[in-house]
Motif scaffolding. Structure first.
Motif, PDB file in Angstrom:
ATOM      1  N   ALA A 342       0.303  -0.796   0.072  1.00 39.96           N
ATOM      2  CA  ALA A 342       0.039   0.013  -0.053  1.00 39.96           C
ATOM      3  C   ALA A 342       0.974   0.915   0.112  1.00 39.96           C
ATOM      4  CB  ALA A 342      -0.462   0.226   1.266  1.00 39.96           C
ATOM      5  N   GLY A 343       2.090   1.131  -0.322  1.00 38.95           N
ATOM      6  CA  GLY A 343       3.094   2.369  -0.023  1.00 38.95           C
ATOM      7  C   GLY A 343       2.830   3.160   1.302  1.00 38.95           C
ATOM      8  N   LEU A 344       3.162   2.314   2.536  1.00 40.49           N
ATOM      9  CA  LEU A 344       2.776   3.027   3.748  1.00 40.49           C
ATOM     10  C   LEU A 344       3.967   2.678   4.463  1.00 40.49           C
ATOM     11  CD1 LEU A 344      -1.055   2.066   4.444  1.00 40.49           C
ATOM     12  CD2 LEU A 344      -0.065   4.897   3.610  1.00 40.49           C
ATOM     13  N   VAL A 345       4.520   2.476   3.563  1.00 39.04           N
ATOM     14  CA  VAL A 345       6.421   1.650   4.296  1.00 39.04           C
ATOM     15  C   VAL A 345       7.104   2.170   3.895  1.00 39.04           C
ATOM     16  CG1 VAL A 345       8.229   0.135   5.182  1.00 39.04           C
ATOM     17  CG2 VAL A 345       5.444  -0.599   4.933  1.00 39.04           C
ATOM     18  N   ARG A 346       7.856   3.641   4.698  1.00 34.69           N
ATOM     19  CA  ARG A 346       9.228   4.167   4.211  1.00 34.69           C
ATOM     20  C   ARG A 346      10.421   4.237   5.137  1.00 34.69           C
ATOM     21  NH1 ARG A 346       6.136   6.884   8.180  1.00 34.69           N
ATOM     22  NH2 ARG A 346       6.884   7.053   9.312  1.00 34.69           N
ATOM     23  N   GLN A 347      11.320   4.449   4.236  1.00 37.51           N
ATOM     24  CA  GLN A 347      12.849   5.252   3.883  1.00 37.51           C
ATOM     25  C   GLN A 347      13.354   6.095   4.701  1.00 37.51           C
ATOM     26  OE1 GLN A 347      14.035   1.685   3.853  1.00 37.51           O
ATOM     27  NE2 GLN A 347      12.577   0.381   3.583  1.00 37.51           N
ATOM     28  N   GLU A 348      13.038   6.792   6.312  1.00 44.08           N
ATOM     29  CA  GLU A 348      13.469   7.536   6.585  1.00 44.08           C
ATOM     30  C   GLU A 348      15.295   7.121   6.996  1.00 44.08           C
ATOM     31  OE1 GLU A 348      11.511   9.824   6.424  1.00 44.08           O
ATOM     32  OE2 GLU A 348       9.590   9.161   7.227  1.00 44.08           O
ATOM     33  N   GLY A 349      15.434   8.592   7.319  1.00 48.39           N
ATOM     34  CA  GLY A 349      17.351   8.736   6.573  1.00 48.39           C
ATOM     35  C   GLY A 349      17.898   9.671   8.107  1.00 48.39           C
ATOM     36  N   LYS A 350      18.602  10.108   8.560  1.00 48.34           N
ATOM     37  CA  LYS A 350      19.215  10.671   9.875  1.00 48.34           C
ATOM     38  C   LYS A 350      18.774  11.581  10.453  1.00 48.34           C
ATOM     39  CE  LYS A 350      24.299   8.434   8.733  1.00 48.34           C
ATOM     40  NZ  LYS A 350      25.340   9.671   8.715  1.00 48.34           N
ATOM     41  N   ASP A 351      17.685  12.576   9.303  1.00 51.71           N
ATOM     42  CA  ASP A 351      16.766  14.030   9.718  1.00 51.71           C
ATOM     43  C   ASP A 351      15.759  13.342  10.945  1.00 51.71           C
ATOM     44  OD1 ASP A 351      19.061  14.741   9.267  1.00 51.71           O
ATOM     45  OD2 ASP A 351      18.634  15.629   7.737  1.00 51.71           O
ATOM     46  N   TYR A 352      15.288  12.061  10.252  1.00 53.71           N
ATOM     47  CA  TYR A 352      13.900  11.712  10.761  1.00 53.71           C
ATOM     48  C   TYR A 352      13.519  11.745  12.130  1.00 53.71           C
ATOM     49  CZ  TYR A 352       9.347   9.553  11.410  1.00 53.71           C
ATOM     50  OH  TYR A 352       7.492   8.633  11.759  1.00 53.71           O
ATOM     51  N   ALA A 353      12.897  12.758  12.697  1.00 50.23           N
ATOM     52  CA  ALA A 353      12.029  13.062  13.510  1.00 50.23           C
ATOM     53  C   ALA A 353      10.924  11.340  14.479  1.00 50.23           C
ATOM     54  CB  ALA A 353      11.165  13.520  14.176  1.00 50.23           C
ATOM     55  N   VAL A 354      11.602  10.889  15.207  1.00 45.36           N
ATOM     56  CA  VAL A 354      11.008   9.485  15.394  1.00 45.36           C
ATOM     57  C   VAL A 354       9.371   9.322  16.417  1.00 45.36           C
ATOM     58  CG1 VAL A 354      10.023   7.148  16.764  1.00 45.36           C
ATOM     59  CG2 VAL A 354      12.538   7.922  15.098  1.00 45.36           C
ATOM     60  N   GLN A 355       8.832   8.952  15.356  1.00 45.28           N
ATOM     61  CA  GLN A 355       7.334   9.965  16.219  1.00 45.28           C
ATOM     62  C   GLN A 355       6.425   8.224  16.863  1.00 45.28           C
ATOM     63  OE1 GLN A 355       5.833  12.459  15.299  1.00 45.28           O
ATOM     64  NE2 GLN A 355       7.435  12.881  14.658  1.00 45.28           N
ATOM     65  N   ASP A 356       5.545   8.963  17.794  1.00 46.23           N
ATOM     66  CA  ASP A 356       5.050   7.803  19.324  1.00 46.23           C
ATOM     67  C   ASP A 356       4.374   7.065  18.135  1.00 46.23           C
ATOM     68  OD1 ASP A 356       4.360   6.412  21.525  1.00 46.23           O
ATOM     69  OD2 ASP A 356       2.048   7.219  20.816  1.00 46.23           O
ATOM     70  N   GLY A 357       4.359   5.013  18.546  1.00 49.72           N
ATOM     71  CA  GLY A 357       3.381   4.507  17.358  1.00 49.72           C
ATOM     72  C   GLY A 357       4.729   3.688  16.553  1.00 49.72           C
ATOM     73  N   ASP A 358       5.461   4.656  16.025  1.00 47.68           N
ATOM     74  CA  ASP A 358       6.473   3.610  14.961  1.00 47.68           C
ATOM     75  C   ASP A 358       7.091   3.052  15.337  1.00 47.68           C
ATOM     76  OD1 ASP A 358       6.086   6.164  13.605  1.00 47.68           O
ATOM     77  OD2 ASP A 358       8.067   6.667  13.475  1.00 47.68           O
ATOM     78  N   VAL A 359       6.817   1.601  14.564  1.00 49.68           N
ATOM     79  CA  VAL A 359       7.040   0.193  14.248  1.00 49.68           C
ATOM     80  C   VAL A 359       8.235   0.525  13.199  1.00 49.68           C
ATOM     81  CG1 VAL A 359       6.705  -2.167  14.058  1.00 49.68           C
ATOM     82  CG2 VAL A 359       4.539  -0.379  14.140  1.00 49.68           C
ATOM     83  N   LEU A 360      10.006   0.124  13.692  1.00 52.17           N
ATOM     84  CA  LEU A 360      10.740   0.526  13.317  1.00 52.17           C
ATOM     85  C   LEU A 360      12.206  -0.498  12.891  1.00 52.17           C
ATOM     86  CD1 LEU A 360      11.862   3.443  14.881  1.00 52.17           C
ATOM     87  CD2 LEU A 360      10.585   4.035  12.867  1.00 52.17           C
ATOM     88  N   LEU A 361      11.871  -0.671  11.679  1.00 51.92           N
ATOM     89  CA  LEU A 361      13.310  -1.995  11.865  1.00 51.92           C
ATOM     90  C   LEU A 361      15.037  -1.113  11.242  1.00 51.92           C
ATOM     91  CD1 LEU A 361      14.613  -4.797  11.062  1.00 51.92           C
ATOM     92  CD2 LEU A 361      13.745  -4.425   9.074  1.00 51.92           C
ATOM     93  N   PHE A 362      15.764  -1.236  11.613  1.00 53.68           N
ATOM     94  CA  PHE A 362      16.737  -0.371  11.618  1.00 53.68           C
ATOM     95  C   PHE A 362      18.034  -1.205  10.946  1.00 53.68           C
ATOM     96  CE2 PHE A 362      15.018   1.290  15.760  1.00 53.68           C
ATOM     97  CZ  PHE A 362      14.878   3.065  15.239  1.00 53.68           C
ATOM     98  N   LYS A 363      18.246   0.033  10.003  1.00 56.81           N
ATOM     99  CA  LYS A 363      19.485  -0.626   8.563  1.00 56.81           C
ATOM    100  C   LYS A 363      20.868  -0.182   9.189  1.00 56.81           C
ATOM    101  CE  LYS A 363      15.865  -3.264   6.216  1.00 56.81           C
ATOM    102  NZ  LYS A 363      16.346  -4.397   6.037  1.00 56.81           N
ATOM    103  N   PHE A 364      21.505  -0.794   9.297  1.00 56.59           N
ATOM    104  CA  PHE A 364      22.831  -0.163  10.035  1.00 56.59           C
ATOM    105  C   PHE A 364      24.221  -1.338   9.302  1.00 56.59           C
ATOM    106  CE2 PHE A 364      21.940  -3.976  13.349  1.00 56.59           C
ATOM    107  CZ  PHE A 364      23.563  -4.234  13.388  1.00 56.59           C
TER     108      PHE A 364
END
Length: 366
Positions: A342-364
């Motif tokens: 549905a295009g609802l999963v985003r790729q966020e970078g270093k400047d992204y302010a995490v929001q309450d309720g975000d489900v995250l998978l970190f790439k490092f």
């Protein structure tokens, strides 16, 4: 990142009853129980229905809540700021806490003596507030003495700091806490170093009778305390320590029945933990997978690399991006795969302010 909240109060206001309920209630918790880890410290799960739903979606091997630490701080008497009673211990323990929760007695009970002789919620709140203010005044006065000559000689930033100290002192002398003031970013840097007690987030816990617990607005002492809370920039929550103590002894089934009889949706302790979490400006992000679904505590406004660092410093050091989906979007779609379609999963970078309720998978990469 476990937040620490200190529970304070005058004698016989229900502080120990409430803290004992906190430590006992955890017998029913799975991962981070309300278990006493020191004689006066209890670790408590932060209730979060979202984690339960994610767990039912992913069926992981384990599920881990965010946690909150409560400290039962030594009792207070008038003169604590001057070392009376356990005053020095009392004030020292508060300095080590992120937030202060004051239990204030609003209920009448002829069998429980009140240290001041009568029930007066605002008077009781003012007693502790004044002791904290006097302790802060002493700290500010000592700093003023040290810096005054430098300020007059215009050495470095001394004039700026001296004006800030006078601003704080003027407020404290009006018997108002430091948290009622507004500060610039530059002033806030100095303020952090002072460690002032009345600058900490503060919440009043109105300990009301069982008769009023489902309708606290009918309790006149609670209403008076609520008005006082507004004037002193404090949060307020109504709880019956007696009810919480009884709930802590019940099975899940009996607890549900007891709550229904009282007209309550959930235990007051749940509301207290959630309110304390919010008081400190904390929020929650989630990580999910077959091994574990976990709620992580972060400070609102933190960027993605900082949030990654909460899990492990390597995650922050080698941060590349964060695969991100909002909790509501994930639940609406029913799975991560469908959320991606549905295009609802985003790729966020270093400047992204995490929001309450975000489900995250970190790439490092390190």
């Amino acid at each position: 990142m476990a937040l620490t909240a200190g529970i304070v109060g005058l004698p016989n206001v229900g502080k120990s009853t409430l803290f004992n309920a906190i430590t006992k209630a955890g017998a029913l918790a799975a991962n981070y129980p309300f278990a006493t880890i020191e004689p006066n410290v209890g670790m408590v799960e932060v209730p979060d229905e979202r984690l339960e739903i994610l767990t039912s979606m992913y069926h992981p091997k384990k599920s881990t809540h965010a946690v909150c630490e409560f400290t039962d701080i030594a009792g207070l008497v008038k003169g604590a700021s001057k070392g009376e009673g356990l005053g020095n211990q009392f004030l020292g323990n508060i300095r080590n806490c992120d937030a202060v929760l004051e239990v204030v007695r609003c209920f009448e009970d002829g069998n429980i003596t009140h240290v001041e002789g009568t029930i007066d919620s605002v008077r009781d709140a003012e007693i502790i507030q004044l002791e904290l203010i006097l302790a802060d005044l002493e700290s500010i006065d000592k700093r003023i003495v040290k810096i005054e000559k430098k300020a007059q000689s215009k050495v470095d930033d001394a004039p700026f700091e001296f004006e800030l100290l006078k601003k704080i002192k003027n407020t404290l002398e009006k018997e108002l806490p430091v948290r009622t003031l507004s500060f610039t970013e530059a002033e806030a840097l100095y303020l952090k170093n002072y460690g002032l007690l009345t600058s900490k987030p503060f919440m009043l816990i109105a300990n009301i009778s069982m008769d009023h617990i489902s309708h606290p607005e009918e309790d006149k002492e609670f209403l008076r305390l609520k008005e006082y809370a507004s004037k002193t920039h404090s949060r307020i929550i109504a709880i019956s320590a007696q009810i919480e103590a009884e709930l802590a002894e019940l099975s899940d089934e009996d607890k549900e029945m007891f709550l229904q009889d009282l007209g309550l949706k959930e235990p007051g302790l749940n509301r207290l933990v959630q309110a304390t979490y919010d008081l400190l400006g904390y929020a929650t992000y989630f990580t999910t997978g077959p091994d574990e679904c976990r709620a992580w505590t972060f400070k609102k406004g933190m960027l993605a690399p900082e949030c990654a660092g909460i899990i492990h410093t390597d995650f922050q050091r080698g941060f590349i991006r964060a695969e991100t989906v909002a909790y509501d979007d994930l639940i609406k779609c029913g799975s991560m795969l469908k959320a991606k379609e549905a295009g609802l999963v985003r790729q966020e970078g270093k400047d992204y302010a995490v929001q309450d309720g975000d489900v995250l998978l970190f790439k490092f990469n390190v």
